[in-house]
Motif scaffolding. Structure first.
Motif, mmCIF file in Angstrom:
data_model
loop_
_atom_site.group_PDB
_atom_site.id
_atom_site.type_symbol
_atom_site.label_atom_id
_atom_site.label_comp_id
_atom_site.label_asym_id
_atom_site.label_seq_id
_atom_site.Cartn_x
_atom_site.Cartn_y
_atom_site.Cartn_z
ATOM 1 N N ALA A 52 0.831 -1.207 0.000
ATOM 2 C CA ALA A 52 0.000 0.000 0.000
ATOM 3 C C ALA A 52 0.866 1.257 0.000
ATOM 4 O O ALA A 52 0.567 2.224 -0.706
ATOM 5 C CB ALA A 52 -0.935 -0.004 1.211
ATOM 6 N N ASP A 53 1.912 1.255 0.777
ATOM 7 C CA ASP A 53 2.810 2.409 0.808
ATOM 8 C C ASP A 53 3.450 2.641 -0.560
ATOM 9 O O ASP A 53 3.516 3.773 -1.045
ATOM 10 C CB ASP A 53 3.899 2.206 1.865
ATOM 11 N N GLU A 54 3.916 1.571 -1.187
ATOM 12 C CA GLU A 54 4.581 1.684 -2.486
ATOM 13 C C GLU A 54 3.608 2.141 -3.568
ATOM 14 O O GLU A 54 3.907 3.054 -4.352
ATOM 15 C CB GLU A 54 5.198 0.341 -2.870
ATOM 16 N N VAL A 55 2.435 1.532 -3.604
ATOM 17 C CA VAL A 55 1.437 1.890 -4.611
ATOM 18 C C VAL A 55 0.987 3.333 -4.410
ATOM 19 O O VAL A 55 0.868 4.108 -5.374
ATOM 20 C CB VAL A 55 0.232 0.932 -4.544
ATOM 21 N N GLY A 56 0.738 3.715 -3.170
ATOM 22 C CA GLY A 56 0.297 5.068 -2.891
ATOM 23 C C GLY A 56 1.314 6.118 -3.290
ATOM 24 O O GLY A 56 0.963 7.152 -3.877
ATOM 25 N N GLN A 57 2.579 5.868 -3.002
ATOM 26 C CA GLN A 57 3.638 6.825 -3.358
ATOM 27 C C GLN A 57 3.766 6.968 -4.863
ATOM 28 O O GLN A 57 3.881 8.081 -5.389
ATOM 29 C CB GLN A 57 4.965 6.376 -2.747
ATOM 30 N N ARG A 58 3.722 5.857 -5.582
ATOM 31 C CA ARG A 58 3.847 5.922 -7.042
ATOM 32 C C ARG A 58 2.639 6.614 -7.665
ATOM 33 O O ARG A 58 2.777 7.375 -8.637
ATOM 34 C CB ARG A 58 4.024 4.519 -7.624
ATOM 35 N N ALA A 59 1.460 6.370 -7.114
ATOM 36 C CA ALA A 59 0.264 7.034 -7.633
ATOM 37 C C ALA A 59 0.317 8.537 -7.390
ATOM 38 O O ALA A 59 -0.063 9.333 -8.261
ATOM 39 C CB ALA A 59 -0.986 6.436 -6.988
ATOM 40 N N MET A 60 0.786 8.949 -6.220
ATOM 41 C CA MET A 60 0.885 10.370 -5.917
ATOM 42 C C MET A 60 1.882 11.053 -6.851
ATOM 43 O O MET A 60 1.636 12.163 -7.346
ATOM 44 C CB MET A 60 1.298 10.565 -4.465
ATOM 45 N N GLN A 61 3.004 10.397 -7.089
ATOM 46 C CA GLN A 61 4.013 10.970 -7.976
ATOM 47 C C GLN A 61 3.474 11.135 -9.388
ATOM 48 O O GLN A 61 3.661 12.172 -10.024
ATOM 49 C CB GLN A 61 5.260 10.080 -7.971
ATOM 50 N N ARG A 62 2.782 10.118 -9.879
ATOM 51 C CA ARG A 62 2.261 10.211 -11.247
ATOM 52 C C ARG A 62 1.099 11.196 -11.324
ATOM 53 O O ARG A 62 0.933 11.895 -12.324
ATOM 54 C CB ARG A 62 1.823 8.835 -11.745
ATOM 55 N N MET A 63 0.281 11.269 -10.281
ATOM 56 C CA MET A 63 -0.807 12.225 -10.255
ATOM 57 C C MET A 63 -0.274 13.651 -10.341
ATOM 58 O O MET A 63 -0.820 14.497 -11.052
ATOM 59 C CB MET A 63 -1.639 12.049 -8.989
#
Length: 268
Positions: free
Chosen positions: A242-253
């Motif tokens: 969850a931490d990894e997915v959330g960080q990558r999603a925030m960066q791409r967003m």
């Protein structure tokens, strides 16, 4: 802070995609909604409300209510609080039939997800199908997570579908599509090293969820957790994912939604 939209999809059956989306929402570090966007129907309501005490609720009822009230308000009335003890995580149940799915304005629903502030949406899109998939929910997502079983048939199916997912749903850049591995029963399947899977597929692997049928049943059959549920391998590994997915999603967003530059008073 603006929320992110993360869409989960599988390509061979649905090897744990619904369980994965629910488990990650359960341990998500921020406020989150797991939205069942599988056009074939959702099952989570029967898991967490088996006696139907909440009545009919979900994306179809949301869009019906939105005819007479603002979309955000309609959504609030359709959410079910997940019993994880935080009051920060919710379920938006899916349709009860493909006929309901055909009548939905998926683009309008996706726009609602993208407009939510401080709430992340984890959309369970089920199995990838070129025609039946909720197209807008994939093409407009900040991140698409392909859930794949760690076995030869599922890995081959994903390898064959990568280009189609990218072309039909607009995920052209290398950062927009990532892989979440679900390890199967080691007694019946040969597993492959996670690092090699990423190299073979040419995609980033955000993590893996272990074979944990006892904990997985709480998200797929009926929620009746034991004392060790919160420390189960599924949720323990899920927190890291969850931490990894959330960080990558925030960066791409941040990259996708950044405002265009203004030069001499004009948007370029």
């Amino acid at each position: 802070m603006i929320g992110v939209l993360i869409s989960f999809v599988s390509v061979n059956g649905s090897p744990g995609v619904s369980t994965a989306a629910l488990a990650l929402t359960w341990v998500w570090p921020r406020h989150a909604v797991v939205a069942e966007c599988d056009p074939t129907g959702g099952r989570a309501l029967s898991v967490f409300d088996p006696d139907g005490s909440h009545g009919r609720t979900g994306v179809f009822e949301l869009m019906l209510q939105a005819r007479s009230m603002p979309l955000h308000r309609a959504m609030s009335s359709q959410l079910l609080v997940l019993p994880d003890g935080t009051a920060r995580h919710h379920l938006l149940p899916g349709v009860s039939s493909p006929r309901e799915a055909d009548s939905l304005d998926w683009r309008r629903l996706t726009s609602l997800f993208l407009d939510l502030e401080t709430v992340d949406v984890l959309a369970d899109c089920g199995r990838f199908r070129s025609r039946a998939t909720a197209t807008a929910t994939l093409s407009e997502a900040d991140l698409v997570v392909a859930v794949v079983a760690n076995c030869r048939s599922s890995l081959q199916a994903l390898a064959n579908a990568v280009d189609v997912i990218r072309e039909e749903h607009g995920v052209f850049d290398d950062e927009g599509l990532v892989v979440l591995i679900v390890d199967p029963d080691p007694r019946t399947h040969q597993r492959y090293p996670h690092g090699e899977i990423g190299k073979e597929l040419g995609l980033h692997v955000v993590g893996a969820l272990p074979w944990d049928p006892v904990a997985a049943t709480q998200f797929s059959e009926l929620y009746r957790p034991g004392r060790k549920f919160e420390t189960s391998p599924l949720l323990t590994h899920g927190r890291k994912v969850a931490d990894e997915v959330g960080q990558r999603a925030m960066q791409r967003m941040s990259w996708l939604r950044k405002p265009p530059p203004v030069v001499n008073g004009h948007v370029r």
